[in-house]
Design a protein around this motif. Sequence first.
Motif, PDB file in Angstrom:
ATOM      1  N   PHE A 101      -5.058  -7.387  -5.863  1.00 21.29           N
ATOM      2  CA  PHE A 101      -5.419  -6.328  -4.928  1.00 21.29           C
ATOM      3  C   PHE A 101      -6.775  -6.617  -4.292  1.00 21.29           C
ATOM      4  N   LYS A 113       0.826  -1.209   0.000  1.00 19.07           N
ATOM      5  CA  LYS A 113       0.000   0.000   0.000  1.00 19.07           C
ATOM      6  C   LYS A 113       0.862   1.262   0.000  1.00 19.07           C
ATOM      7  N   ARG A 119       2.599   1.694  -3.329  1.00 23.73           N
ATOM      8  CA  ARG A 119       1.700   2.182  -4.374  1.00 23.73           C
ATOM      9  C   ARG A 119       1.409   3.670  -4.180  1.00 23.73           C
ATOM     10  N   ASP A 120       1.215   4.084  -2.943  1.00 24.78           N
ATOM     11  CA  ASP A 120       0.978   5.511  -2.659  1.00 24.78           C
ATOM     12  C   ASP A 120       2.142   6.364  -3.175  1.00 24.78           C
TER      13      ASP A 120
END
Length: 243
Positions: free
Chosen positions: A241, A178, A181-182
Amino acid sequence: MREKLIFEEVSKIYGEGDTEVKALDRVSFHINEGEFVAIVGPSGSGKSTLLSIAGVLLSPSKGRLLLDNKDITTLSSKEMTNLRLEKIGFVFQSSNLVPFLTVRDQLLLVAELAQKRSKVADYKADTLLERLGLSHRRNHYPENLSGGERQRVAIARAWMNDPEIILADEPTASLDSKRGRDVVEMLAEGVKSRGKAAIMVTHDERVLDLCDRVLTIKDGRLLEMNSTQKTNLKASYSNNFIS
């Protein structure tokens, strides 16, 4: 669409004769304004060499490199240093923050090095930190930040000199999926909104769907992932995901 960075038949050769090794072999590609390009490949394939040449940290043995239509292949050492300060932003795998500087001072160091420290630089640093959700951390030191926060500081620092191109070396390597990806979403958004360009070297297939193009390098040669491969990659990521 304007071309930001162009590699023309670029080779990097180490040694000679029987000991000659081609780290890059006649690599040609370009990156357009607003484009975010990923480069993938096994260890030892030439990814780091390519990124170092793009960042004017290494000179090619053959070929030309153009940034904003200017040939930068034959610049002097001083000119290369100035180019890196003015035109190129770096995001490293481990963020490479200075341990004794606060978050805000990490950004202002860029202005100091470029001899552009001013109220404008102060305002720019504060604006970048706010944009990346780091205002509340502006007076904290790296040891007090999470891995994701450190990488966000590194991204803010990379944008501090308003570079034409961002070079990111495994920016998600030390992050969970996460946070990784951010970080890549922030890079991609910055490239699009500012009309810049970026190259990201990565092993993280989970973020490749965020890139406009994916180039594969093997034994110093470059190939581009076709649209079907990229569609399959996006589908694979979405399924993982959701699950």
